[in-house]
Write a protein that holds these residues in place. Sequence first.
Motif, PDB file in Angstrom:
ATOM      1  N   ASN A  36       0.831  -1.203   0.000  1.00 17.65           N
ATOM      2  CA  ASN A  36       0.000   0.000   0.000  1.00 17.65           C
ATOM      3  C   ASN A  36       0.870   1.261   0.000  1.00 17.65           C
ATOM      4  O   ASN A  36       2.100   1.206   0.116  1.00 17.65           O
ATOM      5  CB  ASN A  36      -0.973  -0.002   1.184  1.00 17.65           C
ATOM      6  CG  ASN A  36      -0.275  -0.165   2.526  1.00 17.65           C
ATOM      7  OD1 ASN A  36       0.876   0.246   2.692  1.00 17.65           O
ATOM      8  ND2 ASN A  36      -0.958  -0.763   3.481  1.00 17.65           N
TER       9      ASN A  36
ATOM     10  N   THR B 246      -1.922  -0.919  -9.249  1.00 14.45           N
ATOM     11  CA  THR B 246      -3.109  -1.691  -9.578  1.00 14.45           C
ATOM     12  C   THR B 246      -4.352  -0.822  -9.483  1.00 14.45           C
ATOM     13  O   THR B 246      -4.317   0.304  -8.974  1.00 14.45           O
ATOM     14  CB  THR B 246      -3.280  -2.892  -8.625  1.00 14.45           C
ATOM     15  OG1 THR B 246      -3.762  -2.426  -7.350  1.00 14.45           O
ATOM     16  CG2 THR B 246      -1.963  -3.629  -8.436  1.00 14.45           C
ATOM     17  N   THR B 247      -5.467  -1.363  -9.957  1.00 12.86           N
ATOM     18  CA  THR B 247      -6.728  -0.636  -9.876  1.00 12.86           C
ATOM     19  C   THR B 247      -7.266  -0.575  -8.449  1.00 12.86           C
ATOM     20  O   THR B 247      -8.213   0.147  -8.176  1.00 12.86           O
ATOM     21  CB  THR B 247      -7.786  -1.308 -10.776  1.00 12.86           C
ATOM     22  OG1 THR B 247      -7.914  -2.685 -10.403  1.00 12.86           O
ATOM     23  CG2 THR B 247      -7.394  -1.206 -12.236  1.00 12.86           C
ATOM     24  N   GLU B 248      -6.641  -1.326  -7.541  1.00 10.70           N
ATOM     25  CA  GLU B 248      -7.070  -1.331  -6.136  1.00 10.70           C
ATOM     26  C   GLU B 248      -6.216  -0.401  -5.282  1.00 10.70           C
ATOM     27  O   GLU B 248      -6.180  -0.520  -4.055  1.00 10.70           O
ATOM     28  CB  GLU B 248      -6.986  -2.751  -5.577  1.00 10.70           C
ATOM     29  CG  GLU B 248      -7.801  -3.784  -6.342  1.00 10.70           C
ATOM     30  CD  GLU B 248      -9.279  -3.459  -6.322  1.00 10.70           C
ATOM     31  OE1 GLU B 248      -9.766  -3.003  -5.273  1.00 10.70           O
ATOM     32  OE2 GLU B 248      -9.934  -3.666  -7.352  1.00 10.70           O
ATOM     33  N   ASN B 249      -5.481   0.510  -5.940  1.00 15.12           N
ATOM     34  CA  ASN B 249      -4.597   1.447  -5.248  1.00 15.12           C
ATOM     35  C   ASN B 249      -3.493   0.759  -4.453  1.00 15.12           C
ATOM     36  O   ASN B 249      -3.058   1.245  -3.405  1.00 15.12           O
ATOM     37  CB  ASN B 249      -5.398   2.385  -4.328  1.00 15.12           C
ATOM     38  CG  ASN B 249      -6.232   3.372  -5.123  1.00 15.12           C
ATOM     39  OD1 ASN B 249      -5.791   3.888  -6.155  1.00 15.12           O
ATOM     40  ND2 ASN B 249      -7.446   3.617  -4.669  1.00 15.12           N
ATOM     41  N   LEU B 250      -3.070  -0.385  -4.961  1.00 15.76           N
ATOM     42  CA  LEU B 250      -1.893  -1.068  -4.437  1.00 15.76           C
ATOM     43  C   LEU B 250      -0.803  -1.006  -5.501  1.00 15.76           C
ATOM     44  O   LEU B 250      -1.075  -0.794  -6.679  1.00 15.76           O
ATOM     45  CB  LEU B 250      -2.212  -2.524  -4.100  1.00 15.76           C
ATOM     46  CG  LEU B 250      -3.205  -2.764  -2.966  1.00 15.76           C
ATOM     47  CD1 LEU B 250      -3.566  -4.244  -2.885  1.00 15.76           C
ATOM     48  CD2 LEU B 250      -2.630  -2.295  -1.630  1.00 15.76           C
TER      49      LEU B 250
END
Length: 414
Positions: A194, A214-218
């Motif tokens: 993160n 990534t699209t998950e903000n990772l």
Amino acid sequence: MINIKNLRDDIDAVASALASRGYELNKTIFIELESERKVLQVEVESLQSDRKNFSNEFGKLKSEGKDTDELKDKIDQINNTLKLKDSLLQDILEKMHIYLLDIPNIPHESTPVGKNEDDNVVVRKHGNILSSNTVDHLDITSKIDTDLAAKLAGSRFAVLKGDVAKLQRALISLMLDTAIKNGYEEYYVPFMANKESLTGTGQLPKFEEDLFKTTENLYLIPTAEVPLTNVHRDTLTEIGKLPLKLTSHTPCFRSEAGSYGRDTKGLIRQHQFEKIELVQVTHDDDSMNALDGLLGNAEEILQLLELPYQVIELCTGDIGFSSCKTFDIEVWMPSQNKYREISSCSNFSDFQARRANIKVKGENGKNFAHTINGSALAVGRTLIAILENRYDGTNSITLPKALKPYIEDLTISI
């Protein structure tokens, strides 16, 4: 991040030290923010004191049954002013935090001063250069397939096949076992991290373009240094438990922004590669000794693999953003007729610990730890070095004896 006290005590000295690494400190911004902070800090503390005094008086009057309306109005007025002033103060503190996040570490006094890699210092060389090979690793073996990788993913990837894939697995096992023997605890960690973790080790916010998001903000980790260091984020460790020594094997993912045209062929510079990372959390008094020890741990791998290498001390203009002192290990690459980096071992002093809130408790209270890290080693470059240094023009090579526990036959097909 650097200690803000250093800026407050002698900003010119800090600016001079940072200039030696090519960073121009904007002193004006700091002086303006610090001036505003001081004024607002005094105003907020004065208002808090007034509110406390009036609140005590309010309680006393109320207990005596006396009129409190006028005093209540004063307290409400103070609260409104305090809310405004504190909001302004928090805004200044946030701006100060952002300002500090952009500043690289201050070089250690022992780091040689220089502008770029031309000013780095050769510390020592180990092993004799015996190979007369001039053939590149991609021409030595068909079992490193970049065309197939391009079909599967794109450029800057590789597919390893057969005995070469087995060799990579053997190298990983040797490196991990050597690290464990030297006191490092093995970790299996997430390959994504993160924002807080990457900020803690210094990759964010400055180097976001070098990362895959990534699209998950990772973010895909650029090195196991990120999760391993952040294992101890927001922790307090008793000094007697130091050093903390961690290791992990992970793939590493880097966008290689700005490096187009450089080492595009083969395994030298890829978007995905394997690495064994060593991380230590130490006390400030021990961090330079710890760096020497970690460097020795990385060198041991190359000695076991019988590969010639040299150790380079990086100058101020070439050390990484978070580092105060760095040694690179460069392995001999016959096809290029030169040494190439295979490990970078750095002391970050308390720079990462301040960002990640890693503290040590000792006799003198709580202090920020020092963090150390290095590769032991970059697996792909180690594999290349073995192939090229041991190639004799035939369809097989004989591996170093140290790999015997990890691979059935030391003579592998290439």
